[in-house]
Design a protein around this motif. Structure first.
Motif, short mmCIF file in Angstrom:
data_model
loop_
_atom_site.label_atom_id
_atom_site.label_comp_id
_atom_site.label_asym_id
_atom_site.label_seq_id
_atom_site.Cartn_x
_atom_site.Cartn_y
_atom_site.Cartn_z
N ASN A 219 4.96 69.68 13.14
CA ASN A 219 3.63 69.33 13.65
C ASN A 219 2.62 69.12 12.52
OD1 ASN A 219 3.36 71.91 12.73
ND2 ASN A 219 2.84 72.85 14.70
N GLU B 285 -0.23 66.48 12.98
CA GLU B 285 -1.31 66.98 13.86
C GLU B 285 -2.15 68.02 13.14
OE1 GLU B 285 1.85 66.63 14.77
OE2 GLU B 285 2.03 65.93 16.84
N GLU C 19 9.81 67.61 19.46
CA GLU C 19 8.92 68.52 18.72
C GLU C 19 9.53 69.91 18.70
OE1 GLU C 19 4.59 67.87 19.90
OE2 GLU C 19 5.66 66.58 21.29
#
Ligand code: APR
Length: 235
Positions: free
Chosen positions: A90, A93, A106
């Motif tokens: 991640n 992000e 993910e």
């Protein structure tokens, strides 16, 4: 604003301490793909598969986005940026990228084992480990929310639409060895400027690509300078 499409792979996270797959000492050298990243492995030895992804999650908790992730996020000030990533981490992000498509799933999510990747019931578990016997509320075993080899890649449709709209495409840190992701480049419209950042030469036949042969953090600084050069888009 011009549209910038970034296709990223394991190499963008390498300088955050996350191993790539196919470099020497890469993940697939230490864990055979057929033991941990295909549906047959899940049926054969689910505990090993869960352990592999528990380790990926635990490692991710202590990793930080690097300068490459941060520059990619900062480019949103000047471009309409879409990141299509093959990575299951991640870090895009966490660096601040707001439009990220995960082609291969993910690592911080799980779903019931009888549900497809684009189905309902995806649960965000953060960095927690899951084990055999951990189920959803209907008693269905939870599996990693990962697209394994041999499984469909439902996010491809959306990724193709984004590539088709791009004015500039940047490929970073991927060996382009895995399809369908590697085929995305062929959906770029004629005239799209295509760049590639990787310390190794990557050959793509039939398409003109400008390669910046550097690691991600250095290559992104060079790419950013190029994008900020007002003359660049006139050339
Ligand atoms: N900066 C940029 N690129 C790097 C760096 C770095 N610091 N270090 C390594 N690389 C490059 C390597 O030269 C290689 O070309 O990153 C690429 C990593 O390639 P792979 O290990 O094959 O990873 P990736 O292309 O993301 O793999 C695609 O394969 O196994 C599956 O699902 C997995 O999403 C993954 C997919």
């Amino acid at each position: 604003m011009k549209r910038l499409l970034i296709l990223s792979g394991a190499g963008v996270s390498a300088e955050s301490g996350i191993k790539t797959f196919r470099d020497s000492d890469g993940l697939w050298e230490n864990y055979p793909v057929e033991d941990v990243a295909c549906i047959e492995a899940w049926y054969r030895n689910p505990s090993l598969v869960l352990q592999f992804y528990n380790e990926r999650r635990a490692q991710l908790e202590h990793a930080k986005p690097n300068k490459a992730h941060l520059i990619i996020a900062s480019l949103e000030k000047h471009f309409e940026v879409c990141v299509v990533t093959q990575n299951i981490d991640n870090l895009h992000e966490r660096a601040g990228s707001s439009h990220v498509i995960h082609l291969h799933g993910e690592s911080t999510k799980v779903r019931p084992e009888n549900t497809p990747a684009n189905g309902k019931g995806v649960i965000d578990i953060g960095y927690k480990a899951i084990h055999l016997g951990d189920t959803d509320e209907h008693g269905i075993q939870l599996r990693p929310h990962i697209v394994w080899f041999g499984e469909e890649v439902p996010m491809m449709t959306q990724a193709i639409e984004e590539v088709e709209k791009a004015d500039i495409m940047l490929i970073i840190g991927t060996s382009l060895a895995v399809y369908p992701a590697a085929g995305l480049i062929h959906y770029a419209k004629p005239g799209t400027k295509i760049f590639l950042i990787d310390p190794k030469p990557i050959h793509v036949s039939g398409i003109h690509i400008t390669q910046i042969q550097k690691v991600a953090t250095e290559g992104m600084q060079e790419f950013q300078k190029l994008m900020m050069d007002e003359d660049f888009f006139e050339k």
